[in-house]
Design a protein around this motif. Structure first.
Motif, PDB file in Angstrom:
ATOM      1  N   LEU A  25       0.824  -1.204   0.000  1.00  0.00           N
ATOM      2  CA  LEU A  25       0.000   0.000   0.000  1.00  0.00           C
ATOM      3  C   LEU A  25       0.863   1.262   0.000  1.00  0.00           C
ATOM      4  CD1 LEU A  25      -2.858   1.200   0.186  1.00  0.00           C
ATOM      5  CD2 LEU A  25      -2.665   1.019   2.676  1.00  0.00           C
ATOM      6  N   ALA A  26       1.937   1.244   0.758  1.00  0.00           N
ATOM      7  CA  ALA A  26       2.809   2.420   0.880  1.00  0.00           C
ATOM      8  C   ALA A  26       3.376   2.857  -0.466  1.00  0.00           C
ATOM      9  CB  ALA A  26       3.934   2.131   1.869  1.00  0.00           C
ATOM     10  N   LYS A  27       3.540   1.925  -1.390  1.00  0.00           N
ATOM     11  CA  LYS A  27       4.084   2.264  -2.716  1.00  0.00           C
ATOM     12  C   LYS A  27       3.196   3.252  -3.462  1.00  0.00           C
ATOM     13  CE  LYS A  27       6.389  -2.171  -3.338  1.00  0.00           C
ATOM     14  NZ  LYS A  27       6.379  -3.432  -4.100  1.00  0.00           N
ATOM     15  N   ASP A  28       1.891   3.251  -3.159  1.00  0.00           N
ATOM     16  CA  ASP A  28       0.957   4.127  -3.872  1.00  0.00           C
ATOM     17  C   ASP A  28       0.696   5.449  -3.159  1.00  0.00           C
ATOM     18  OD1 ASP A  28       0.519   2.471  -6.104  1.00  0.00           O
ATOM     19  OD2 ASP A  28      -0.891   1.253  -4.967  1.00  0.00           O
ATOM     20  N   ASP A  50      -8.145  12.328  -3.885  1.00  0.00           N
ATOM     21  CA  ASP A  50      -7.169  11.968  -2.867  1.00  0.00           C
ATOM     22  C   ASP A  50      -7.781  11.699  -1.504  1.00  0.00           C
ATOM     23  OD1 ASP A  50      -4.753  12.303  -4.379  1.00  0.00           O
ATOM     24  OD2 ASP A  50      -5.074  14.465  -4.270  1.00  0.00           O
ATOM     25  N   CYS A  51      -7.169  10.750  -0.824  1.00  0.00           N
ATOM     26  CA  CYS A  51      -7.387  10.526   0.603  1.00  0.00           C
ATOM     27  C   CYS A  51      -6.088  10.938   1.281  1.00  0.00           C
ATOM     28  CB  CYS A  51      -7.684   9.046   0.861  1.00  0.00           C
ATOM     29  SG  CYS A  51      -7.817   8.625   2.613  1.00  0.00           S
ATOM     30  N   PHE A  52      -6.199  11.605   2.423  1.00  0.00           N
ATOM     31  CA  PHE A  52      -5.040  12.130   3.138  1.00  0.00           C
ATOM     32  C   PHE A  52      -4.863  11.412   4.472  1.00  0.00           C
ATOM     33  CE2 PHE A  52      -6.615  15.438   0.425  1.00  0.00           C
ATOM     34  CZ  PHE A  52      -5.535  16.203   0.046  1.00  0.00           C
ATOM     35  N   TRP A 106      -7.984   5.628  -7.544  1.00  0.00           N
ATOM     36  CA  TRP A 106      -7.795   4.475  -8.424  1.00  0.00           C
ATOM     37  C   TRP A 106      -6.740   3.520  -7.871  1.00  0.00           C
ATOM     38  CZ3 TRP A 106      -7.174   9.529 -10.256  1.00  0.00           C
ATOM     39  CH2 TRP A 106      -5.862   9.984 -10.357  1.00  0.00           C
ATOM     40  N   ASN A 107      -5.708   4.067  -7.198  1.00  0.00           N
ATOM     41  CA  ASN A 107      -4.708   3.200  -6.571  1.00  0.00           C
ATOM     42  C   ASN A 107      -5.289   2.486  -5.350  1.00  0.00           C
ATOM     43  OD1 ASN A 107      -2.586   3.731  -8.365  1.00  0.00           O
ATOM     44  ND2 ASN A 107      -2.091   5.614  -7.296  1.00  0.00           N
ATOM     45  N   PHE A 108      -6.094   3.223  -4.573  1.00  0.00           N
ATOM     46  CA  PHE A 108      -6.698   2.605  -3.405  1.00  0.00           C
ATOM     47  C   PHE A 108      -7.670   1.500  -3.821  1.00  0.00           C
ATOM     48  CE2 PHE A 108      -9.909   2.082  -0.158  1.00  0.00           C
ATOM     49  CZ  PHE A 108      -9.116   1.842   0.954  1.00  0.00           C
ATOM     50  N   LYS A 113      -9.432  -4.064  -3.781  1.00  0.00           N
ATOM     51  CA  LYS A 113      -9.992  -5.239  -4.459  1.00  0.00           C
ATOM     52  C   LYS A 113      -9.204  -6.503  -4.158  1.00  0.00           C
ATOM     53  CE  LYS A 113     -12.322  -2.922  -8.255  1.00  0.00           C
ATOM     54  NZ  LYS A 113     -12.389  -2.725  -9.719  1.00  0.00           N
ATOM     55  N   THR A 114      -7.927  -6.358  -3.895  1.00  0.00           N
ATOM     56  CA  THR A 114      -7.106  -7.534  -3.595  1.00  0.00           C
ATOM     57  C   THR A 114      -6.886  -7.728  -2.097  1.00  0.00           C
ATOM     58  OG1 THR A 114      -5.068  -6.267  -3.880  1.00  0.00           O
ATOM     59  CG2 THR A 114      -5.918  -7.430  -5.817  1.00  0.00           C
TER      60      THR A 114
END
Length: 145
Positions: A25-28, A50-52, A106-108, A113-114
């Motif tokens: 998760l940190a990669k995104d 964005d989520c902060f 979109w990254n979240f 989903k996985t």
């Protein structure tokens, strides 16, 4: 200085994730610094992307110009933008200099989903918000009677 994964682990939404999931998760997430008085989210605008997550500093949550809450390290906002395309329900303004981590929806979504445990926690959070709003409206209705 703690790693991004270590900082995300302090966030209730992500606290139950494994180290592998946290690193993934940190990669995104991207780090962002802001000056005091910066409006990060504006009430009434369409949901952003964005989520902060606050790493350092404080932010004020304002509804109709009135401060209703203070947020600090480990708190997050904009999470509803990850699942909805509705207008922002509050403004968030930095009260101090801040260091934040942001992730785009979109990254979240790809991560969620996985990793259904994150999706479940987000669902619980949204449900809590709905219950709190229902209770607030019931109290307001009683007070008006």
């Amino acid at each position: 200085m703690p790693s991004m994964a270590d900082e995300l682990k302090r966030v209730p939404l992500f606290s139950g994730l494994s180290q592998r999931q946290l690193r993934q998760l940190a990669k995104d997430f991207h780090e962002r610094t802001v000056k005091p008085g910066t409006e990060l989210v504006k009430q009434g605008e369409m949901s952003g992307i964005d989520c902060f997550v606050i790493a350092e500093g404080e932010a004020m949550v304002k509804v109709d110009g009135t401060e209703v809450a203070r947020l600090g390290p480990g708190d997050y906002f904009g999470e509803l933008a990850l699942v909805t395309e509705r207008v922002r329900s509050a403004s968030v303004v930095s009260a101090t200099a801040m260091r934040c981590h942001t992730i785009q929806f979109w990254n979240f979504r790809k991560f969620a989903k996985t990793n259904p445990d994150v999706t479940w926690k987000l669902l619980q959070h949204v449900t809590d918000l709905l219950v709190e709003e229902r209770e607030r409206r019931a109290r307001a209705s009683l007070a008006a009677s």
